[in-house]
Scaffold this active site. Structure first.
Site, mmCIF file in Angstrom:
data_model
loop_
_atom_site.group_PDB
_atom_site.id
_atom_site.type_symbol
_atom_site.label_atom_id
_atom_site.label_comp_id
_atom_site.label_asym_id
_atom_site.label_seq_id
_atom_site.Cartn_x
_atom_site.Cartn_y
_atom_site.Cartn_z
ATOM 1 C CD GLU A 27 -0.301 0.787 3.521
ATOM 2 O OE1 GLU A 27 -0.302 1.953 3.071
ATOM 3 O OE2 GLU A 27 -0.270 0.507 4.729
ATOM 4 C CE LYS A 88 -5.649 7.091 5.986
ATOM 5 N NZ LYS A 88 -5.603 7.288 7.449
ATOM 6 C CB VAL A 108 -5.588 -1.786 4.745
ATOM 7 C CG1 VAL A 108 -5.996 -3.266 4.723
ATOM 8 C CG2 VAL A 108 -4.245 -1.627 5.443
ATOM 9 C CG ASP A 138 -14.737 5.995 13.498
ATOM 10 O OD1 ASP A 138 -14.781 5.428 12.397
ATOM 11 O OD2 ASP A 138 -14.050 7.005 13.717
ATOM 12 C CB SER A 140 -11.027 0.981 9.781
ATOM 13 O OG SER A 140 -10.312 0.932 8.562
ATOM 14 C CB ALA A 141 -13.374 1.539 4.779
ATOM 15 C CG ASP A 142 -8.309 -0.695 6.592
ATOM 16 O OD1 ASP A 142 -8.570 -0.030 5.567
ATOM 17 O OD2 ASP A 142 -7.315 -0.477 7.308
ATOM 18 C CE LYS A 159 -2.002 2.027 10.701
ATOM 19 N NZ LYS A 159 -2.723 1.170 9.748
#
Length: 307
Positions: A27, A88, A108, A138, A140-142, A159
């Site tokens: 990435e 981003k 990602v 919330d 992540s779209a990951d 993370k």
């Protein structure tokens, strides 16, 4: 067939895919937004060389002037590392970037989406996104992209700034198999231990390939998440990490930093607060993950060539 007006495959990547040679997707958010200059470009080059040294072809993915580039040449890699205008890009942004001719670095989620369509099966990254801290859900779209993609994703867990127990629960609920590569619990990015479970431990690339073979025979969806601990010598002590994280979270709250800007802000502040210890860990785990991903990609192609 990929639209050549939108997708641009580097000749080395195109040839490797056509000839069924191992390829590893990388990435570009870590290059454009995750690391300071000039370490970002130095690291990008080093990751690509590590992949080559293991017998695979690197495919760093980015968007340049609205074209999806799968594999970057020297000038393109330097451009993404040095421009201040790279967006981003998560998957929701991809069509906008193509339509408006943006430059962009892939997260990602976006790298997974692009890599799969290009015919790449293995992807190496640092840490995945996950469920963020706080009262709001919330996410992540990951995570939903990992639940959909049929890739082998090599990472150092999620993370450390995230809500790790909630992230692990999300992965379990959505049926993602979490593999521990020479470890018995989920790594936590800067640290080797989180106290959270994995689903299976493996000791080699060949064992990962055996899992892939079984999943494909069962026609299962979702990525195989191969989690690799940061090398021992680069691990951040727990006390140092917690202090740096607490200070960074407090500063983010006071500055009202949320959403997609929060994670890069926290990672940057933690590097400062830890006197560079988290940056050292980040670089070490990126290199380690690229090496193991290339070994898996090579083993995967070797297994496929067996009678």
């Amino acid at each position: 067939m990929l639209d050549p007006q939108i997708f641009k495959l580097h000749p080395d990547v195109a040839a490797a895919i056509k000839q069924q040679h191992p390829v590893v997707a990388l990435e570009s958010t870590v290059i454009a937004h995750g690391l300071p200059r000039p370490q970002n470009l130095e690291t990008a080059r080093r990751l690509e060389q590590i992949v080559r040294n293991e017998g695979a072809t690197p495919a760093t993915i980015a968007i340049i002037k609205g074209r999806i580039c799968v594999g970057l040449d020297t000038a393109e890699l330097e451009y993404i590392a040095n421009t201040d205008d790279a967006h981003k890009l998560s998957t929701r942004d991809l069509a906008i970037a193509v339509a408006r001719g943006w430059d962009g670095a892939t997260t990602v989620a976006t790298t997974c989406w692009i890599a799969e369509r290009a015919g790449i099966e293995v992807f190496a990254t640092g840490g995945i996104g996950g469920v963020h801290r706080g009262a709001l859900p919330d996410i992540s779209a990951d995570l939903p992209e990992l639940a959909r993609a049929k890739l082998i994703v090599v990472c150092a867990g999620a993370k450390s700034v995230l809500d790790l127990p909630a992230t692990r629960e999300w992965l379990e609920t959505h049926g993602l198999t979490v593999v521990g590569y020479a470890c018995d619990e989920l790594p936590a990015f800067y640290t080797r231990r989180s106290g959270l479970p994995i689903d299976v431990r493996v000791e080699s690339a060949a064992e990962v390939v055996a899992l892939v073979r079984a999943r494909r025979a069962l026609e299962m969806t979702g990525a195989l998440l191969v989690t690799v601990p940061v090398p021992v010598e680069s691990e951040v002590p727990a006390a140092v990490l917690q202090t740096a994280l607490d200070e960074a979270l407090n500063e983010a709250a006071q500055a009202h930093i949320t959403g997609r800007e929060l994670t890069p802000f926290l990672l940057a502040r933690m590097s400062e607060r830890s006197d560079g210890a988290t940056l050292k860990a980040n670089l070490a785990l990126l290199e380690n993950n690229a090496r193991i991903a290339a070994q898996i990609a090579t083993s995967l192609m070797s297994d496929r060539s067996k009678p």
